[in-house]
Design a protein around this motif. Structure first.
Motif, mmCIF file in Angstrom:
data_model
loop_
_atom_site.group_PDB
_atom_site.id
_atom_site.type_symbol
_atom_site.label_atom_id
_atom_site.label_comp_id
_atom_site.label_asym_id
_atom_site.label_seq_id
_atom_site.Cartn_x
_atom_site.Cartn_y
_atom_site.Cartn_z
ATOM 1 N N GLN A 68 -15.961 -52.793 54.616
ATOM 2 C CA GLN A 68 -17.303 -53.354 54.748
ATOM 3 C C GLN A 68 -18.348 -52.254 54.619
ATOM 4 O O GLN A 68 -18.081 -51.088 54.924
ATOM 5 C CB GLN A 68 -17.455 -54.017 56.122
ATOM 6 C CG GLN A 68 -16.501 -55.164 56.367
ATOM 7 C CD GLN A 68 -16.646 -55.732 57.769
ATOM 8 O OE1 GLN A 68 -16.811 -54.985 58.734
ATOM 9 N NE2 GLN A 68 -16.584 -57.041 57.890
ATOM 10 N N ARG A 69 -19.541 -52.630 54.175
ATOM 11 C CA ARG A 69 -20.682 -51.702 54.134
ATOM 12 C C ARG A 69 -20.253 -50.352 53.561
ATOM 13 O O ARG A 69 -20.380 -49.309 54.208
ATOM 14 C CB ARG A 69 -21.278 -51.540 55.528
ATOM 15 C CG ARG A 69 -21.676 -52.849 56.181
ATOM 16 C CD ARG A 69 -22.333 -52.618 57.545
ATOM 17 N NE ARG A 69 -21.501 -51.867 58.467
ATOM 18 C CZ ARG A 69 -20.500 -52.361 59.172
ATOM 19 N NH1 ARG A 69 -20.185 -53.657 59.049
ATOM 20 N NH2 ARG A 69 -19.803 -51.606 60.004
ATOM 21 N N THR A 70 -19.746 -50.383 52.352
ATOM 22 C CA THR A 70 -19.190 -49.170 51.759
ATOM 23 C C THR A 70 -20.220 -48.036 51.729
ATOM 24 O O THR A 70 -21.435 -48.256 51.583
ATOM 25 C CB THR A 70 -18.693 -49.419 50.330
ATOM 26 O OG1 THR A 70 -19.735 -50.054 49.573
ATOM 27 C CG2 THR A 70 -17.451 -50.284 50.329
ATOM 28 N N THR A 79 -18.593 -49.949 42.977
ATOM 29 C CA THR A 79 -19.449 -50.794 43.787
ATOM 30 C C THR A 79 -20.667 -49.995 44.236
ATOM 31 O O THR A 79 -20.729 -48.779 44.065
ATOM 32 C CB THR A 79 -18.676 -51.327 45.007
ATOM 33 O OG1 THR A 79 -19.458 -52.336 45.660
ATOM 34 C CG2 THR A 79 -18.377 -50.220 46.014
ATOM 35 N N GLU A 80 -21.610 -50.698 44.795
ATOM 36 C CA GLU A 80 -22.815 -50.036 45.291
ATOM 37 C C GLU A 80 -22.716 -49.832 46.797
ATOM 38 O O GLU A 80 -22.074 -50.623 47.505
ATOM 39 C CB GLU A 80 -24.037 -50.888 44.969
ATOM 40 C CG GLU A 80 -24.340 -50.963 43.480
ATOM 41 C CD GLU A 80 -25.536 -51.829 43.187
ATOM 42 O OE1 GLU A 80 -26.067 -51.733 42.062
ATOM 43 O OE2 GLU A 80 -25.952 -52.603 44.076
ATOM 44 N N LYS A 126 -22.015 -52.493 49.896
ATOM 45 C CA LYS A 126 -21.280 -53.691 49.501
ATOM 46 C C LYS A 126 -19.911 -53.752 50.184
ATOM 47 O O LYS A 126 -19.393 -52.771 50.712
ATOM 48 C CB LYS A 126 -21.088 -53.717 47.977
ATOM 49 C CG LYS A 126 -22.370 -53.753 47.181
ATOM 50 C CD LYS A 126 -23.065 -55.074 47.314
ATOM 51 C CE LYS A 126 -24.238 -55.162 46.340
ATOM 52 N NZ LYS A 126 -24.991 -56.441 46.494
ATOM 53 N N TYR A 127 -19.311 -54.926 50.094
ATOM 54 C CA TYR A 127 -17.976 -55.193 50.647
ATOM 55 C C TYR A 127 -16.948 -55.182 49.508
ATOM 56 O O TYR A 127 -17.222 -55.706 48.424
ATOM 57 C CB TYR A 127 -18.016 -56.552 51.340
ATOM 58 C CG TYR A 127 -16.684 -57.135 51.724
ATOM 59 C CD1 TYR A 127 -16.068 -58.096 50.929
ATOM 60 C CD2 TYR A 127 -16.051 -56.739 52.899
ATOM 61 C CE1 TYR A 127 -14.849 -58.651 51.294
ATOM 62 C CE2 TYR A 127 -14.831 -57.291 53.267
ATOM 63 C CZ TYR A 127 -14.244 -58.244 52.468
ATOM 64 O OH TYR A 127 -13.039 -58.790 52.837
#
Lengths: 113, 114
Positions: B80-82, B13-14, B17-18
């Motif tokens: 959340q908010r990786t 993931t970026e 992202k969640y």
């Protein structure tokens, strides 16, 4: 604070050599100790466990461990290793008040055929 | 019998992202644990469920991490908010009720945050 220390990061042995992996713990409560193994590409599996009673515990695949309370240690041993024992070994302490395991950093064992 | 299963096996993931990671425990195991394993480290405890309730969430690193187990079986770990520092293998384990029971581990989800 509760902790588990494994002093050997990587151990390399030839087949038939004897093995001893060190594990020391710090914990003030009732001690329940485990050794888990992770073979390449596989998930963590239980090797053996100590809850109480006989301090010498026998596990699967010829492994054993000895709980020495005075030394806060739970070292893993095997008299003669095989190539198939190549894996990463983790010592863990059960934190009875919380219900979770505290793991050491692991020891990677490489056995040369 | 079936062991602990985790999906997906890999997740890329970026940053920001969640993500949701799923764990399906062994049938009948009421205790469920989440651990995180970073490179070169042993698994670190995140959260422990007994049934549907979180019995101990003291290992969650911050409020971006949350886990649920609404029906006492499948659990989802939500991030959340990786951040790049969240990259690790997330392990799930389950056990029968009672203290110091053997924990059975799943294969893990490898999370990579770019």
């Amino acid at each position: 604070a509760q902790s588990v220390s494994q002093h050997n990061h990587h151990v390399i042995l030839s087949e038939a050599a004897s093995l001893e992996l060190g594990c020391n713990y710090s914990y003030g409560g009732t001690v329940n100790l485990f050794w888990y193994v992770q073979y390449p590409g596989q998930h963590l599996q239980l090797l053996l466990k100590y809850f109480s009673g006989d301090p010498l515990v026998k596990g699967i695949k010829g492994f054993e461990a000895e709980f020495i309370k005075s030394k806060f240690s739970f070292n893993l041993r095997k008299p003669s290793v095989q190539w198939s024992d190549t894996a990463e070994y983790f010592c863990a302490l059960f934190r009875g008040s919380q219900g979770n395991l505290i793991f050491g950093k692991g020891t990677k064992l490489s056995v040369k055929p | 019998g079936a062991g602990v299963s985790q999906t997906p096996s890999n997740k890329v993931t970026e940053k920001g992202k969640y993500v949701e990671l799923r764990c399906d425990p062994i049938s009948g195991h009421t205790a469920l644990y989440w651990y995180r394993q970073s490179l070169g480290q042993g698994p670190e405890f995140l959260i422990y469920f007994q049934g549907t309730g979180a019995a101990d969430d003291s290992g969650l690193p911050n409020d971006r991490f949350f886990a649920v187990r609404p029906e006492g079986s499948v659990s989802t770990l939500k991030i959340q908010r990786t951040e790049r520092g969240d990259s690790a293998v997330y392990l799930c384990a389950s056990s029968l009720p009672g203290l110091a029971r053997e924990q059975f581990f799943g294969p893990g989800t490898r999370l990579t945050v770019l």
